[in-house]
Design an enzyme around this catalytic site. Structure first.
Site, PDB file in Angstrom:
ATOM      1  N   GLU A  78       0.813  -1.210   0.000  1.00 51.27           N
ATOM      2  CA  GLU A  78       0.000   0.000   0.000  1.00 51.27           C
ATOM      3  C   GLU A  78       0.857   1.275   0.000  1.00 51.27           C
ATOM      4  OE1 GLU A  78      -2.559  -0.976   3.427  1.00 51.27           O
ATOM      5  OE2 GLU A  78      -4.169  -1.199   1.972  1.00 51.27           O
ATOM      6  N   HIS A  97      -2.991   5.616   7.157  1.00 54.15           N
ATOM      7  CA  HIS A  97      -4.019   4.746   6.557  1.00 54.15           C
ATOM      8  C   HIS A  97      -4.389   3.685   7.582  1.00 54.15           C
ATOM      9  CE1 HIS A  97      -6.122   1.902   4.116  1.00 54.15           C
ATOM     10  NE2 HIS A  97      -5.128   1.036   4.098  1.00 54.15           N
ATOM     11  N   HIS A  99      -7.375   0.592   8.960  1.00 48.93           N
ATOM     12  CA  HIS A  99      -8.542  -0.261   8.749  1.00 48.93           C
ATOM     13  C   HIS A  99      -9.355  -0.221  10.046  1.00 48.93           C
ATOM     14  CE1 HIS A  99      -6.412  -3.004   5.526  1.00 48.93           C
ATOM     15  NE2 HIS A  99      -6.232  -1.710   5.289  1.00 48.93           N
ATOM     16  N   TYR A 124     -15.505  19.329  15.185  1.00 48.69           N
ATOM     17  CA  TYR A 124     -14.162  18.763  15.023  1.00 48.69           C
ATOM     18  C   TYR A 124     -14.041  17.961  13.743  1.00 48.69           C
ATOM     19  CZ  TYR A 124     -12.506  20.728  19.255  1.00 48.69           C
ATOM     20  OH  TYR A 124     -12.114  21.641  20.181  1.00 48.69           O
ATOM     21  N   HIS A 164     -12.730  -0.924   2.535  1.00 50.39           N
ATOM     22  CA  HIS A 164     -11.304  -1.002   2.875  1.00 50.39           C
ATOM     23  C   HIS A 164     -10.956  -0.199   4.139  1.00 50.39           C
ATOM     24  CE1 HIS A 164      -6.940  -0.717   1.098  1.00 50.39           C
ATOM     25  NE2 HIS A 164      -6.943  -0.823   2.408  1.00 50.39           N
TER      26      HIS A 164
HETATM   27 ZN    ZN Z   1      -5.339  -0.947   3.641  1.00 56.34          ZN
END
Ligand code: ZN
Length: 215
Positions: A78, A97, A99, A124, A164
């Site tokens: 990634e 990034h 999950h 916020y 994702h």
């Molecule tokens: Zn990912």
């Protein structure tokens, strides 16, 4: 050691510390998620197959702005998305990034608005995230995902990847983490509230927030 190497070393320490904190708070499970910092034209990024909870700052990967490995550990597949985000936003210095569970849940909803995946429930969220577009699904590591992310990032610093997770690019790593956590918390609130009528911030309230940010 050169000044560049010193800066990379310091950024690696910050990445490992933040990774441990993110993992300890359950914000990305198993060996998912990746973090990076841009130092000049190099990107320090978390390596493949390692939990964010057990990063060794001496074994992070270094890639270039084209996403190619330069030295250090093997980058996550990634990592090319991170390079794409830095290309789209030249002033940016950090990418997170995750999950995280509730953000992933929202990214799987069938009736989601692709232009704005979460409503402006709190100030916020508006200040740290703004509008959150949904990037269509592509398999992790698919070059088409990087293309879509790079295009979206020209207008938005935070986005949800369909089925994702979240990805955020910001002026530094900790600001990117703040926004990614705000996405997770707002996704959690939204899922709690979805069956009920909500009262998101009104247009005048959003305009007032935007004016305060520019002041
Ligand atoms: Zn990912």
């Amino acid at each position: 050691m050169s000044a560049h190497e010193d800066t990379i070393r310091a950024a690696s320490e910050v990445i490992a510390e933040l990774g441990a904190s993110i993992f300890a708070r359950g914000l990305t499970p198993g060996r998912t998620g990746n973090l990076s910092c841009r130092i000049e034209d190099e990107i320090v990024v978390t390596p493949t197959g390692v939990s964010l909870g057990s990063l060794d700052p001496c074994r992070l990967a270094i890639i270039d702005l084209a996403g190619r490995p330069v030295r250090g550990g093997k980058p996550s597949k990634e990592a090319v998305m991170h390079a794409a985000l830095y290309r789209a936003r030249p002033a940016a210095r950090g990418v997170v990034h995750l999950h995280s569970t509730h953000a992933v849940a929202v990214s799987c909803l069938a009736d989601i608005d692709g232009r704005s995946a979460l409503p402006p429930l709190t100030a916020y969220f508006v200040m740290r995230v703004g509008r959150l577009p949904l990037v269509p699904y592509f398999a992790p590591g698919d070059p088409a995902l990087s293309v879509a992310v790079e295009e979206t990032a020209r207008e938005h610093h935070a986005m949800l990847l369909a089925n994702h997770g979240s990805i955020v690019v910001a002026e530094d790593l900790l600001s990117a983490a703040d926004a990614a956590e705000e996405i997770e918390e707002t996704a959690r609130l939204w899922l709690l509230l979805r069956e009920q009528r909500t009262r998101p911030l009104a247009d005048a309230q959003l305009t007032a927030l935007a004016e305060r940010r520019q002041a």
